[in-house]
Scaffold this motif. Structure first.
Motif, PDB file in Angstrom:
ATOM      1  N   ASP A   1       1.109  -1.107  -0.127  1.00 13.22           N
ATOM      2  CA  ASP A   1      -0.020   0.087   0.038  1.00 13.22           C
ATOM      3  C   ASP A   1       0.867   1.276   0.012  1.00 13.22           C
ATOM      4  N   LEU A   2       1.114   1.596  -1.186  1.00 14.23           N
ATOM      5  CA  LEU A   2       2.194   2.942  -1.324  1.00 14.23           C
ATOM      6  C   LEU A   2       1.680   4.065  -0.610  1.00 14.23           C
ATOM      7  N   GLU A   3       0.444   4.371  -0.920  1.00 15.39           N
ATOM      8  CA  GLU A   3       0.084   5.659  -0.184  1.00 15.39           C
ATOM      9  C   GLU A   3       0.161   5.601   1.281  1.00 15.39           C
ATOM     10  N   GLN A   4       0.037   4.564   2.036  1.00 13.91           N
ATOM     11  CA  GLN A   4       0.312   4.672   3.430  1.00 13.91           C
ATOM     12  C   GLN A   4       1.684   4.094   3.846  1.00 13.91           C
ATOM     13  N   GLY A   5       2.400   3.706   2.942  1.00 12.19           N
ATOM     14  CA  GLY A   5       3.860   3.099   3.320  1.00 12.19           C
ATOM     15  C   GLY A   5       3.806   2.023   3.928  1.00 12.19           C
ATOM     16  N   LEU A   6       2.957   0.937   3.498  1.00 15.20           N
ATOM     17  CA  LEU A   6       3.059  -0.334   4.169  1.00 15.20           C
ATOM     18  C   LEU A   6       3.448  -1.523   3.249  1.00 15.20           C
ATOM     19  N   LEU A   7       4.517  -2.281   3.584  1.00 12.27           N
ATOM     20  CA  LEU A   7       4.625  -3.316   2.719  1.00 12.27           C
ATOM     21  C   LEU A   7       4.426  -4.571   3.596  1.00 12.27           C
ATOM     22  N   LEU A   8       4.137  -5.584   2.992  1.00 12.72           N
ATOM     23  CA  LEU A   8       4.282  -6.842   3.756  1.00 12.72           C
ATOM     24  C   LEU A   8       5.200  -7.790   2.883  1.00 12.72           C
ATOM     25  N   ILE A   9       6.195  -8.197   3.406  1.00 11.14           N
ATOM     26  CA  ILE A   9       7.349  -8.727   2.768  1.00 11.14           C
ATOM     27  C   ILE A   9       7.716 -10.239   3.171  1.00 11.14           C
ATOM     28  N   GLU A  10       8.501 -10.962   2.641  1.00 12.42           N
ATOM     29  CA  GLU A  10       8.803 -12.222   3.233  1.00 12.42           C
ATOM     30  C   GLU A  10       9.930 -12.159   4.267  1.00 12.42           C
ATOM     31  N   ASP A  11       9.606 -13.091   5.230  1.00 13.52           N
ATOM     32  CA  ASP A  11      10.227 -13.161   6.389  1.00 13.52           C
ATOM     33  C   ASP A  11      11.492 -13.986   6.296  1.00 13.52           C
ATOM     34  N   PHE A  12      12.690 -13.420   6.666  1.00 10.33           N
ATOM     35  CA  PHE A  12      13.855 -14.220   6.299  1.00 10.33           C
ATOM     36  C   PHE A  12      14.219 -14.881   7.761  1.00 10.33           C
ATOM     37  N   GLY A  13      13.334 -14.784   8.740  1.00 10.32           N
ATOM     38  CA  GLY A  13      13.757 -15.184  10.266  1.00 10.32           C
ATOM     39  C   GLY A  13      14.752 -14.441  11.061  1.00 10.32           C
ATOM     40  N   ASP A  14      15.594 -15.278  11.860  1.00 12.97           N
ATOM     41  CA  ASP A  14      16.082 -14.250  12.960  1.00 12.97           C
ATOM     42  C   ASP A  14      17.641 -14.565  13.008  1.00 12.97           C
ATOM     43  N   VAL A  15      18.069 -15.638  12.178  1.00 15.73           N
ATOM     44  CA  VAL A  15      19.467 -15.873  12.138  1.00 15.73           C
ATOM     45  C   VAL A  15      20.298 -15.031  11.134  1.00 15.73           C
ATOM     46  N   ARG A  16      20.967 -13.971  11.892  1.00 15.33           N
ATOM     47  CA  ARG A  16      21.851 -12.986  11.093  1.00 15.33           C
ATOM     48  C   ARG A  16      23.193 -13.631  10.999  1.00 15.33           C
ATOM     49  N   LEU A  17      23.821 -12.814  10.188  1.00 16.64           N
ATOM     50  CA  LEU A  17      25.179 -13.300   9.898  1.00 16.64           C
ATOM     51  C   LEU A  17      26.193 -12.961  11.051  1.00 16.64           C
ATOM     52  N   ARG A  18      25.977 -11.733  11.809  1.00 19.09           N
ATOM     53  CA  ARG A  18      26.526 -11.284  12.786  1.00 19.09           C
ATOM     54  C   ARG A  18      26.753 -12.252  13.831  1.00 19.09           C
ATOM     55  N   GLU A  19      25.597 -12.549  14.493  1.00 20.45           N
ATOM     56  CA  GLU A  19      25.631 -13.479  15.624  1.00 20.45           C
ATOM     57  C   GLU A  19      26.023 -15.000  15.256  1.00 20.45           C
ATOM     58  N   THR A  20      25.765 -15.281  14.150  1.00 12.04           N
ATOM     59  CA  THR A  20      26.176 -16.497  13.555  1.00 12.04           C
ATOM     60  C   THR A  20      27.610 -16.989  13.488  1.00 12.04           C
ATOM     61  N   VAL A  21      28.293 -15.520  12.902  1.00 10.13           N
ATOM     62  CA  VAL A  21      29.978 -15.859  12.787  1.00 10.13           C
ATOM     63  C   VAL A  21      30.500 -15.486  14.351  1.00 10.13           C
TER      64      VAL A  21
END
Length: 323
Positions: free
Chosen positions: A79-99
């Protein structure tokens, strides 16, 4: 982190009316993120409120990256007028903490991060992106004199600062290397490790809406001289060699110059986030930023800038000022 009032109606209109909306960490912008959970499925709600934010660049860059076979979030609803996007969730595993938890695999993970840039840089830059070149580089470093120096009561020669940087960066501008898509905020907290994906798709990309057309060394400097985690010097050197061997491009001189440019800009940006936006937490990164910058300034190509810092910024106003 209260969801926008119009979020439930937006979600309901796209089949997520029964979902719970849970807060996720924000970033340095006006954007906010929420996890949307409905039974065994989940997604991410991006709140990019106009006029402060525009989600269209995020959509365009995400689609471009996916076309190249890289892993950017799929756009599920908008919804571009209200600035909302629903996007794919990649989860919680970030490169930073993993490394950080698997330091013995640091080289392996950063090899993948470097190979992703090799893949991206082998393709023509995305159409329509702003150019990131000498004018922008010089304007960006002035954030140091405009925000950092006043905050620490340092009276400096701004014209000499810009001239020193021009002397360092003009050779980078004229080095003849092909310009590429620059993600700009390519670092360990914006790279997710996506379960069930292999190869380059294992690395989920976030926060790329400010992408530019620029120098191929820039994103390597961003991820190897990370504001949020220390990359070992041995891994840094190995990744620079890996990139050079894969592409045939000698980016070493540009790497140190653009790393110093980026780190100088960030020192100013983090003060601006603190002073203007009330985000005091960014102050804790300043000692690391100074450590990175001091190392960059030791490179022979940085002599004019190093001399300016030596003449204008005493040690007491550098890293130790933030400890």
């Amino acid at each position: 982190m209260i969801p926008p009032a119009h979020a439930p109606a937006f979600l309901a209109a796209h089949g997520w009316g029964d979902a719970r909306i849970l807060p996720l960490a924000g970033d340095a912008s006006f954007r906010r993120y929420f996890r949307v959970v409905d039974g065994d499925r989940q997604a991410v709600l991006m709140d990019a409120p106009p006029p402060h934010e525009d989600p269209r660049p995020f959509i365009a860059v995400a689609e471009y990256l996916c076309e190249l076979g890289l892993n950017a979030p799929t756009i599920l609803a908008r919804d571009l007028e209200q600035g909302l996007l629903l996007i794919e969730d990649f989860g919680d595993v970030r490169l930073r903490e993993t490394v950080d938890e698997q330091l013995h695999r640091e080289s392996e993970y950063y090899a993948g991060v470097t190979d992703l840039l090799v893949h991206l840089h082998a393709r023509a830059p995305m159409d329509g992106l702003p150019v990131h070149g000498i004018g922008q580089w010089l304007d960006e470093v002035m954030l140091f004199t405009d925000w950092y120096c006043p905050a620490l009561d340092i009276d400096v020669d701004r014209d000499a600062f810009r001239a020193a940087w021009a002397e360092v960066l003009n050779p980078v501008e004229r080095d003849g290397l092909p310009r590429v898509t620059v993600l700009r905020d390519y670092h360990a907290e914006n790279i997710m490790l996506v379960p069930g994906k292999d190869g380059l798709a294992h690395y989920g990309l976030l926060d790329f809406q400010d992408a530019l057309v620029g120098h191929p060394a820039y994103d390597l400097a961003s991820v190897l001289e990370d504001a949020r985690r220390d990359v070992s010097p041995a891994v840094e050197a190995a990744m620079l060699a890996r990139y050079r061997e894969a592409t045939g491009r000698d980016i070493e001189a540009a790497y140190w110059a653009l790393a110093a440019q980026r780190n100088t800009r960030i020192l100013g940006v983090f003060v601006r986030l603190w002073k203007r936006d009330g985000k005091e937490g960014y102050r804790r990164f300043q000692p690391r930023m100074w450590g990175l910058l001091e190392r960059d300034l030791a490179h022979p190509a940085l002599v004019p800038v190093r001399q300016w810092f030596d003449a204008n910024v005493p040690a007491s106003k550098r890293a130790e000022a933030w400890l």
